[in-house]
Design a protein around this motif. Sequence first.
Motif, PDB file in Angstrom:
ATOM      1  N   ARG A   1      15.393  21.889  41.859  1.00  0.00           N
ATOM      2  CA  ARG A   1      16.418  22.388  42.782  1.00  0.00           C
ATOM      3  C   ARG A   1      17.439  23.181  41.995  1.00  0.00           C
ATOM      4  O   ARG A   1      17.556  23.031  40.784  1.00  0.00           O
ATOM      5  CB  ARG A   1      17.090  21.217  43.506  1.00  0.00           C
ATOM      6  CG  ARG A   1      16.148  20.516  44.475  1.00  0.00           C
ATOM      7  CD  ARG A   1      16.705  19.260  45.125  1.00  0.00           C
ATOM      8  NE  ARG A   1      18.053  19.224  45.602  1.00  0.00           N
ATOM      9  CZ  ARG A   1      18.495  19.728  46.762  1.00  0.00           C
ATOM     10  NH1 ARG A   1      17.672  20.354  47.561  1.00  0.00           N
ATOM     11  NH2 ARG A   1      19.752  19.595  47.119  1.00  0.00           N
TER      12      ARG A   1
ATOM     13  N   ASP B   1      23.146  22.231  43.389  1.00  0.00           N
ATOM     14  CA  ASP B   1      22.629  21.174  44.256  1.00  0.00           C
ATOM     15  C   ASP B   1      22.351  19.901  43.460  1.00  0.00           C
ATOM     16  O   ASP B   1      22.630  18.789  43.927  1.00  0.00           O
ATOM     17  CB  ASP B   1      21.347  21.629  44.956  1.00  0.00           C
ATOM     18  CG  ASP B   1      21.590  22.714  45.981  1.00  0.00           C
ATOM     19  OD1 ASP B   1      22.748  23.157  46.114  1.00  0.00           O
ATOM     20  OD2 ASP B   1      20.626  23.116  46.647  1.00  0.00           O
TER      21      ASP B   1
ATOM     22  N   ASP C   1      23.848  16.301  44.087  1.00  0.00           N
ATOM     23  CA  ASP C   1      22.898  15.200  44.253  1.00  0.00           C
ATOM     24  C   ASP C   1      23.167  14.082  43.251  1.00  0.00           C
ATOM     25  O   ASP C   1      23.094  12.899  43.592  1.00  0.00           O
ATOM     26  CB  ASP C   1      21.457  15.689  44.076  1.00  0.00           C
ATOM     27  CG  ASP C   1      20.994  16.626  45.175  1.00  0.00           C
ATOM     28  OD1 ASP C   1      21.687  16.739  46.208  1.00  0.00           O
ATOM     29  OD2 ASP C   1      19.924  17.262  44.991  1.00  0.00           O
TER      30      ASP C   1
ATOM     31  N   GLN D   1      25.201  30.903  40.926  1.00  0.00           N
ATOM     32  CA  GLN D   1      25.610  30.057  42.049  1.00  0.00           C
ATOM     33  C   GLN D   1      27.119  29.952  42.194  1.00  0.00           C
ATOM     34  O   GLN D   1      27.607  29.668  43.273  1.00  0.00           O
ATOM     35  CB  GLN D   1      25.028  28.643  41.898  1.00  0.00           C
ATOM     36  CG  GLN D   1      23.568  28.540  42.261  1.00  0.00           C
ATOM     37  CD  GLN D   1      23.157  27.089  42.269  1.00  0.00           C
ATOM     38  OE1 GLN D   1      22.995  26.485  41.220  1.00  0.00           O
ATOM     39  NE2 GLN D   1      23.029  26.531  43.457  1.00  0.00           N
TER      40      GLN D   1
ATOM     41  N   GLN E   1      29.658  13.199  50.132  1.00  0.00           N
ATOM     42  CA  GLN E   1      28.904  14.328  50.697  1.00  0.00           C
ATOM     43  C   GLN E   1      29.838  15.228  51.520  1.00  0.00           C
ATOM     44  O   GLN E   1      29.797  16.448  51.399  1.00  0.00           O
ATOM     45  CB  GLN E   1      27.768  13.802  51.579  1.00  0.00           C
ATOM     46  CG  GLN E   1      26.902  14.871  52.189  1.00  0.00           C
ATOM     47  CD  GLN E   1      25.655  15.104  51.374  1.00  0.00           C
ATOM     48  OE1 GLN E   1      25.085  14.189  50.837  1.00  0.00           O
ATOM     49  NE2 GLN E   1      25.243  16.346  51.284  1.00  0.00           N
TER      50      GLN E   1
ATOM     51  N   TRP F   1      32.256  17.123  49.185  1.00  0.00           N
ATOM     52  CA  TRP F   1      31.575  18.238  48.525  1.00  0.00           C
ATOM     53  C   TRP F   1      31.448  19.422  49.472  1.00  0.00           C
ATOM     54  O   TRP F   1      31.658  20.572  49.077  1.00  0.00           O
ATOM     55  CB  TRP F   1      30.196  17.823  48.018  1.00  0.00           C
ATOM     56  CG  TRP F   1      30.173  17.338  46.607  1.00  0.00           C
ATOM     57  CD1 TRP F   1      29.789  16.100  46.169  1.00  0.00           C
ATOM     58  CD2 TRP F   1      30.527  18.070  45.436  1.00  0.00           C
ATOM     59  NE1 TRP F   1      29.898  16.019  44.801  1.00  0.00           N
ATOM     60  CE2 TRP F   1      30.347  17.224  44.327  1.00  0.00           C
ATOM     61  CE3 TRP F   1      30.995  19.363  45.209  1.00  0.00           C
ATOM     62  CZ2 TRP F   1      30.604  17.621  43.016  1.00  0.00           C
ATOM     63  CZ3 TRP F   1      31.256  19.777  43.895  1.00  0.00           C
ATOM     64  CH2 TRP F   1      31.055  18.910  42.822  1.00  0.00           C
TER      65      TRP F   1
ATOM     66  N   ARG G   1      26.112  27.382  47.733  1.00  0.00           N
ATOM     67  CA  ARG G   1      25.181  26.282  47.499  1.00  0.00           C
ATOM     68  C   ARG G   1      23.865  26.618  48.169  1.00  0.00           C
ATOM     69  O   ARG G   1      23.697  26.474  49.369  1.00  0.00           O
ATOM     70  CB  ARG G   1      25.743  24.967  48.043  1.00  0.00           C
ATOM     71  CG  ARG G   1      24.847  23.800  47.689  1.00  0.00           C
ATOM     72  CD  ARG G   1      25.513  22.487  48.008  1.00  0.00           C
ATOM     73  NE  ARG G   1      24.614  21.426  47.586  1.00  0.00           N
ATOM     74  CZ  ARG G   1      24.383  20.342  48.285  1.00  0.00           C
ATOM     75  NH1 ARG G   1      24.973  20.159  49.430  1.00  0.00           N
ATOM     76  NH2 ARG G   1      23.547  19.446  47.853  1.00  0.00           N
ATOM     77  N   LYS G   2      22.914  27.063  47.372  1.00  0.00           N
ATOM     78  CA  LYS G   2      21.598  27.453  47.890  1.00  0.00           C
ATOM     79  C   LYS G   2      20.665  26.262  47.834  1.00  0.00           C
ATOM     80  O   LYS G   2      20.768  25.414  46.978  1.00  0.00           O
ATOM     81  CB  LYS G   2      21.026  28.589  47.044  1.00  0.00           C
ATOM     82  CG  LYS G   2      21.895  29.831  47.043  1.00  0.00           C
ATOM     83  CD  LYS G   2      21.394  30.841  46.053  1.00  0.00           C
ATOM     84  CE  LYS G   2      22.343  32.030  46.004  1.00  0.00           C
ATOM     85  NZ  LYS G   2      22.098  32.908  44.891  1.00  0.00           N
ATOM     86  N   GLY G   3      19.664  26.280  48.713  1.00  0.00           N
ATOM     87  CA  GLY G   3      18.625  25.242  48.644  1.00  0.00           C
ATOM     88  C   GLY G   3      18.822  24.218  49.604  1.00  0.00           C
ATOM     89  O   GLY G   3      19.246  23.346  49.996  1.00  0.00           O
TER      90      GLY G   3
END
Length: 196
Positions: A78, A82, A86, A138, A180, A183, A194-196
């Motif tokens: 990823r 991310d 995570d 990013q 979460q 963020w 934030r890609k993905g």
Amino acid sequence: MQARAARTRQALLRAAALEFDRHGYTATSMTQVCKVAGITTGALTFHFGTKGELADAVQDHGCQTIRAAVDRVKTAPRPALDLMVDLTICLARLLEDDACVRCAARLTRERPGAAPGWMACWLPTIRELAHRAQRSGQLSAGTPPAAVASLATCLLLGTEVRTRAALQAERAPDGAGQLQELWGLALKGMGLDRKG
């Protein structure tokens, strides 16, 4: 005989983690650890000569758990940003669910320099991921990786405090869920992609 000794050691580590986590290093007695573990003082001193040795072993066990989680998360396929998010959420869940991990965090504050601190287990990876996020584009222009790593650190340390407060009040902690949400707000507010 060895299996029994290993079970005794594990029982002592679990009991000590619970006691250190609840009461702190200074207020935890070896007698109370024995009582919680259901093990004699002689058995305790066979495995751990001092309270400091016991605390070091508990802290080391918590740090091993943290390092395993860090290794698992950081190698996922990823984007770096991310992975950083995570990782903090994974660590928040460990704080909620694992007394040894919470204990490692608490003992790091209460016994600085006594054993590798819990932040040493994850902070280098957070910094590395922030720099990878910058290199991969990013982070928006002008967003220093060090500031993003500091944000991650502050969010995680705050999550530890909130988790401990919820557990002491006998409420179910939701540090991972709150983290979460935070963020999401932080990344949106800083214009981070934030890609993905």
